[in-house]
Design an enzyme around this catalytic site. Structure first.
Site, PDB file in Angstrom:
ATOM      1  N   GLY A 227       7.719   0.145   7.315  1.00  0.00           N
ATOM      2  CA  GLY A 227       7.911   1.009   8.469  1.00  0.00           C
ATOM      3  C   GLY A 227       6.627   1.194   9.242  1.00  0.00           C
ATOM      4  O   GLY A 227       5.529   0.948   8.745  1.00  0.00           O
TER       5      GLY A 227
ATOM      6  N   TYR B 221      10.385   7.741  15.573  1.00  0.00           N
ATOM      7  CA  TYR B 221      10.310   7.686  14.110  1.00  0.00           C
ATOM      8  C   TYR B 221      11.434   8.482  13.462  1.00  0.00           C
ATOM      9  O   TYR B 221      12.121   7.994  12.550  1.00  0.00           O
ATOM     10  CB  TYR B 221       8.947   8.217  13.659  1.00  0.00           C
ATOM     11  CG  TYR B 221       8.700   8.147  12.174  1.00  0.00           C
ATOM     12  CD1 TYR B 221       8.385   6.936  11.561  1.00  0.00           C
ATOM     13  CD2 TYR B 221       8.764   9.286  11.383  1.00  0.00           C
ATOM     14  CE1 TYR B 221       8.152   6.871  10.195  1.00  0.00           C
ATOM     15  CE2 TYR B 221       8.527   9.231  10.024  1.00  0.00           C
ATOM     16  CZ  TYR B 221       8.220   8.018   9.425  1.00  0.00           C
ATOM     17  OH  TYR B 221       7.986   7.958   8.075  1.00  0.00           O
TER      18      TYR B 221
ATOM     19  N   ASP C  60       7.496 -10.132   8.261  1.00  0.00           N
ATOM     20  CA  ASP C  60       7.705  -9.108   9.276  1.00  0.00           C
ATOM     21  C   ASP C  60       9.205  -8.834   9.318  1.00  0.00           C
ATOM     22  O   ASP C  60      10.000  -9.739   9.604  1.00  0.00           O
ATOM     23  CB  ASP C  60       7.210  -9.613  10.635  1.00  0.00           C
ATOM     24  CG  ASP C  60       7.282  -8.558  11.726  1.00  0.00           C
ATOM     25  OD1 ASP C  60       8.149  -7.660  11.649  1.00  0.00           O
ATOM     26  OD2 ASP C  60       6.489  -8.636  12.687  1.00  0.00           O
TER      27      ASP C  60
ATOM     28  N   ARG D 212       0.845  -1.192   0.000  1.00  0.00           N
ATOM     29  CA  ARG D 212       0.000   0.000   0.000  1.00  0.00           C
ATOM     30  C   ARG D 212       0.885   1.249   0.000  1.00  0.00           C
ATOM     31  O   ARG D 212       2.096   1.167   0.180  1.00  0.00           O
ATOM     32  CB  ARG D 212      -0.908   0.027   1.244  1.00  0.00           C
ATOM     33  CG  ARG D 212      -0.143   0.032   2.558  1.00  0.00           C
ATOM     34  CD  ARG D 212      -1.088   0.018   3.744  1.00  0.00           C
ATOM     35  NE  ARG D 212      -0.365   0.087   5.004  1.00  0.00           N
ATOM     36  CZ  ARG D 212      -0.956   0.176   6.197  1.00  0.00           C
ATOM     37  NH1 ARG D 212      -2.270   0.204   6.274  1.00  0.00           N
ATOM     38  NH2 ARG D 212      -0.226   0.237   7.290  1.00  0.00           N
ATOM     39  N   GLY D 213       0.252   2.395  -0.195  1.00  0.00           N
ATOM     40  CA  GLY D 213       0.939   3.669  -0.073  1.00  0.00           C
ATOM     41  C   GLY D 213       2.136   3.807  -0.989  1.00  0.00           C
ATOM     42  O   GLY D 213       2.113   3.419  -2.164  1.00  0.00           O
ATOM     43  N   ILE D 214       3.214   4.379  -0.433  1.00  0.00           N
ATOM     44  CA  ILE D 214       4.425   4.611  -1.219  1.00  0.00           C
ATOM     45  C   ILE D 214       5.003   3.298  -1.733  1.00  0.00           C
ATOM     46  O   ILE D 214       5.419   3.192  -2.893  1.00  0.00           O
ATOM     47  CB  ILE D 214       5.463   5.381  -0.379  1.00  0.00           C
ATOM     48  CG1 ILE D 214       4.998   6.829  -0.180  1.00  0.00           C
ATOM     49  CG2 ILE D 214       6.839   5.345  -1.042  1.00  0.00           C
ATOM     50  CD1 ILE D 214       5.863   7.628   0.777  1.00  0.00           C
TER      51      ILE D 214
ATOM     52  N   LYS E 145      14.451   6.958  11.092  1.00  0.00           N
ATOM     53  CA  LYS E 145      14.606   7.379   9.699  1.00  0.00           C
ATOM     54  C   LYS E 145      15.941   8.091   9.462  1.00  0.00           C
ATOM     55  O   LYS E 145      16.530   7.979   8.386  1.00  0.00           O
ATOM     56  CB  LYS E 145      13.433   8.276   9.294  1.00  0.00           C
ATOM     57  CG  LYS E 145      12.093   7.536   9.221  1.00  0.00           C
ATOM     58  CD  LYS E 145      12.121   6.430   8.185  1.00  0.00           C
ATOM     59  CE  LYS E 145      10.768   5.829   7.948  1.00  0.00           C
ATOM     60  NZ  LYS E 145      10.775   4.775   6.894  1.00  0.00           N
TER      61      LYS E 145
END
Length: 235
Positions: A78, A141, A49, A12-14, A145
């Site tokens: 993430g 976070y 995972d 999903r997403g990016i 990152k």
């Protein structure tokens, strides 16, 4: 030339936008996901995972049986767990770092074995503008990152002579499921800080990733490439 590509967190997403961009250019693409697979069924989906090295080995084995040794790795998996520092439990910090940073180390280490044998490889780590700007409630976070930059640059120095590059993409504010719960007030405040005057699209991040994975980017390694509409300028 068609490449064997693995995108972690590509359901999903990016991550999904990145996987679809590689698929559109004719690559053989596998994605890892912890729960639901990608919606359209066109990608090889493997449950994994990234906090579990055994699951990572199994995911790579499955992808490599189907597509050959992984030549392009995109580490995108993430999580977030936003809490202000004084309220953040140590478990909340370590869980985010274990997924976002140590998870990237685990998959990069596994991918590098085949890349070294093959004499070619591309490793792209998906970071965040939070790595350079910080953000309230994101001590865990932002730290996870930010660590990806050091990880990529160390890998670049170790493996650069083997035609393997390692780079980092730092997306800005890209509306996806991971930030869907942000209050509208926070969204609007973020928008006022973006010189481009708009939010980004997952496809714009994917374009940067596919470029870094291309033959044309063979002399780019250890780079941190922002895709953030200027949000992180000066940091």
């Amino acid at each position: 030339m068609s490449r064997s590509v693995l995108v972690t967190g590509g359901n999903r997403g990016i991550g999904l936008a990145v996987a679809n961009a590689f698929l559109a250019q004719g690559d053989r693409v596998a994605v890892t996901c912890r729960e639901s697979p990608p919606p359209d069924g066109k990608l090889l989906a493997v449950r994994c995972d990234v906090t579990d090295s055994g699951q990572i080995d199994a995911a790579f084995d499955t992808a490599e049986r189907a597509h050959g040794p992984v030549e392009v790795l995109v580490s995108n998996a993430g999580i977030i767990d936003d809490v202000l520092l004084l309220r953040m439990r140590e478990e909340q910090f370590t869980r985010v770092v274990d997924t976002n940073l140590t998870g990237a180390y685990r998959v990069a280490r596994r991918a590098a074995r085949g890349m070294v044998r093959g004499g070619w490889g591309r490793i792209v780590l998906i970071s965040s503008v939070a790595a350079v700007r910080g953000a309230p409630g994101q001590v865990n976070y932002a730290a996870s990152k930010a660590g990806l930059g050091g990880l990529a640059r160390a890998v670049a120095r170790e493996l650069g002579s083997r035609a393997i590059t390692a780079n980092v993409v730092l997306p800005g504010f890209i509306p996806t499921d991971i930030n869907a719960d942000l209050p509208e007030k926070v969204r609007q405040e973020a928008l006022t800080q973006i010189p481009a005057g708009r939010y980004g699209r997952p496809e714009e991040v994917a374009a940067a990733v596919t470029f870094l994975a291309s033959d044309a980017a063979g002399y780019i390694t250890g780079a941190l490439l922002p895709v953030d509409g200027g949000l992180g300028m000066g940091h």
